[in-house]
Structures are given as structure tokens and as C-alpha cells.
Design an enzyme around this catalytic site. Sequence first.
Site, PDB file in Angstrom:
ATOM      1  N   ARG A  65      58.689  -3.842   9.509  1.00  0.00           N
ATOM      2  CA  ARG A  65      58.055  -3.055  10.574  1.00  0.00           C
ATOM      3  C   ARG A  65      57.975  -1.580  10.193  1.00  0.00           C
ATOM      4  O   ARG A  65      56.971  -0.907  10.480  1.00  0.00           O
ATOM      5  CB  ARG A  65      58.836  -3.229  11.875  1.00  0.00           C
ATOM      6  CG  ARG A  65      58.180  -2.579  13.098  1.00  0.00           C
ATOM      7  CD  ARG A  65      58.805  -3.104  14.378  1.00  0.00           C
ATOM      8  NE  ARG A  65      58.172  -2.521  15.558  1.00  0.00           N
ATOM      9  CZ  ARG A  65      58.699  -1.521  16.270  1.00  0.00           C
ATOM     10  NH1 ARG A  65      59.875  -1.015  15.917  1.00  0.00           N
ATOM     11  NH2 ARG A  65      58.076  -1.048  17.325  1.00  0.00           N
ATOM     12  N   HIS A  69      54.500   0.588  10.197  1.00  0.00           N
ATOM     13  CA  HIS A  69      54.345   1.803  10.996  1.00  0.00           C
ATOM     14  C   HIS A  69      54.177   3.043  10.122  1.00  0.00           C
ATOM     15  O   HIS A  69      53.593   4.030  10.549  1.00  0.00           O
ATOM     16  CB  HIS A  69      55.527   1.960  11.958  1.00  0.00           C
ATOM     17  CG  HIS A  69      55.452   1.050  13.142  1.00  0.00           C
ATOM     18  ND1 HIS A  69      55.872   1.420  14.398  1.00  0.00           N
ATOM     19  CD2 HIS A  69      54.985  -0.225  13.265  1.00  0.00           C
ATOM     20  CE1 HIS A  69      55.676   0.411  15.251  1.00  0.00           C
ATOM     21  NE2 HIS A  69      55.147  -0.601  14.574  1.00  0.00           N
ATOM     22  N   ASN A  97      57.495   4.212  18.087  1.00  0.00           N
ATOM     23  CA  ASN A  97      58.679   4.247  17.224  1.00  0.00           C
ATOM     24  C   ASN A  97      59.973   4.586  17.954  1.00  0.00           C
ATOM     25  O   ASN A  97      61.058   4.155  17.534  1.00  0.00           O
ATOM     26  CB  ASN A  97      58.477   5.277  16.108  1.00  0.00           C
ATOM     27  CG  ASN A  97      57.299   4.953  15.215  1.00  0.00           C
ATOM     28  OD1 ASN A  97      56.982   3.794  14.983  1.00  0.00           O
ATOM     29  ND2 ASN A  97      56.636   5.989  14.713  1.00  0.00           N
ATOM     30  N   HIS A 196      55.531 -11.387  12.683  1.00  0.00           N
ATOM     31  CA  HIS A 196      56.297 -11.595  13.915  1.00  0.00           C
ATOM     32  C   HIS A 196      56.992 -12.951  13.935  1.00  0.00           C
ATOM     33  O   HIS A 196      57.592 -13.326  14.941  1.00  0.00           O
ATOM     34  CB  HIS A 196      55.393 -11.445  15.140  1.00  0.00           C
ATOM     35  CG  HIS A 196      55.053 -10.026  15.453  1.00  0.00           C
ATOM     36  ND1 HIS A 196      54.290  -9.647  16.532  1.00  0.00           N
ATOM     37  CD2 HIS A 196      55.380  -8.870  14.817  1.00  0.00           C
ATOM     38  CE1 HIS A 196      54.151  -8.324  16.549  1.00  0.00           C
ATOM     39  NE2 HIS A 196      54.806  -7.840  15.510  1.00  0.00           N
TER      40      HIS A 196
END
Length: 323
Positions: A65, A69, A97, A196
Amino acid sequence: MARPSCSIGVGVMVVLVLVALAGGSSAQLSASFYSYSCPGVLDVVKGGMQSAIAQEKRIGASIVRLFFHDCFVQGCDASLLLDDTPSFQGEKTATPNNGSVRGFEVIDAIKSAVETICPAVVSCADILAIAARDSVAILGGPSWDVKLGRRDSRTASFSGANNNIPPPTSGLANLTSFFAAQGLSQTDMVALSGSHTIGQARCTNFRAHIYNETNIDGGFAMMRQSGCPSTSGSGDSNLAPLDFQTPTVFENNYYKNLVVQKGLLHSDQELFNGGATDSLVQTYISSQSTFFADFVTGMIKMGDISPLTGSNGEIRTNCRRVN
């Protein structure tokens, strides 16, 4: 004799032009970038991730992740790793975040280990890219040759973090648009969403889906409601697995959950909700190898987003601050 001399001169010029062109392209990323300058880096990063995941399996998903990001804001430049200072606002406290991105200490530890064998050679951006790949592979997913040669940004973008990262409330058209803005196709989007299949999400990110929406299995919604109160501000940080079946194993169960309306996030379920991506979800259920292949393609494409190379950026000695 003048004629041969002239043709040799032209030949030399052609070679020089080709070398110059090759030099320009050599600034691009390459899996062999550290073969001579830091041949041990891959082993050090892998060892660091194996140790971290042995202590907490969830951390693998957190590192993946972090990479997502980071790459969606200014490209894959480690801008997300920069701490705020009195004179500098980073990306860590932006809405997507704040209180949810994690794993910085793992990257710090790996960076420190890399610095001991190759001081000021390997960028934090490259370490994060390798660590994301290793996280996927260690948890049972595919592996691939990570393209390297990124340098670290001296800047960050708080507004970019707020505006470029798809929120969990996104619909299919919105998701597609967010990914397209990064040069990623709808197939890349569906495949990358398969990350995911590992990790967890906070109650605040799936509350509306489990209480207010109808495209969700009733029993699944009730199960998730038991750990996520309906009132905003209550239990916001309570966690639930994104893949309720095998949240620490990287495979295709995520997609199997979607077809029975057990996607945790609104944005997850949007991938199988009577839209253009339904058939791709079915493909990934039928063929895990196709999912893995498309996921690898997507990760490599994402890793290519706006890298700093050559003399741009820097090689940070501490991933949390500029040199």
C-alpha cells in the site's frame, strides 16, 4: 583515399549518435541497475521483508500500500516517506494516508542495512519498490524483476495525496479515471485492486458500505457491523480483513468474494456490480495465473510512473528527510 576516410568519419558519427541515444535511454529504469554498484541490495531487502513479515504478516500488505500511495503522487519517488517538519508539509497526514499508512519503520530498517553495504547508492524509492515485490512473493503471490534506478524526491505533495489517490467510496467510472490519470488501464486497475487479497481496512472506510448499501451479502454485512459501529467517530480505527477468507495469503480469493457480494469496500464491490469489469473479475476467478500475470504487468507499469533519474532528485541517506 579521401572517399574511404569520409565514409569512416560518417560511420563514427553514426556510432556516436547511437551511443548518445543509448545514453539517454540508459537513464531509464533497469532491473540490473545495481549489479555493480550494490549487488547485495536485493538480498538485503528480501531478508528485511522476510523478518518483518515473520513478525507480523499484515506488514506485507502495508508495504504494498505504501508503494501504491507513493507512486500515485508525483510518481514513485519516495515522497510519501518524508516526515513533516516545521517548514515542510509531507504527504503522511493527507486524508488517504493519515493514521492508516504504515510500515515506515520497516523501510527505515532496510535502508539502514543497505547503507552499511552501499552507502549513498540505493534510493529509498527503489527500496520501497523491491520491498513491495518481495511482500507479494513472500505471501504467496507472483515475483518479477523490479526495474530500478529511481532517485528520491526532495519534495512532497500534500494536495496531490489528497487528490490523486482513489478513495474507498469511488465508483467504477471514478476509479477508472484515477488510474487512467496515472497511465494505467482498466485492466491494470482491476488486477492491481487484487492486492486487496491481503491486508485490512479501517471501519471508517467501509462503514457506509456495510450499513447503507444493498449490493452486499446480508450475513456478511452483519458480521462486519459487529466490529464497526454505525456512529461515525465510534470504532473508526477498528480493522477488518479486505479478504475475509485468507487475508495474509496472496491469491485470487478477493475476486471470489466480489461475485458473492462480500467486497469490504464500496470501491471493491464496484468491480463486480453489473459493469464493464465484471467479466475480468470472472476471468481472474477462473485463472489465478492470468490474475498474477496482469498484476505483475500493472505493478511494473505503476513502478514506471514519473521516476526521477540521472541527476534529478537525490539518494537520501535517511528516507524520512532530504539530505
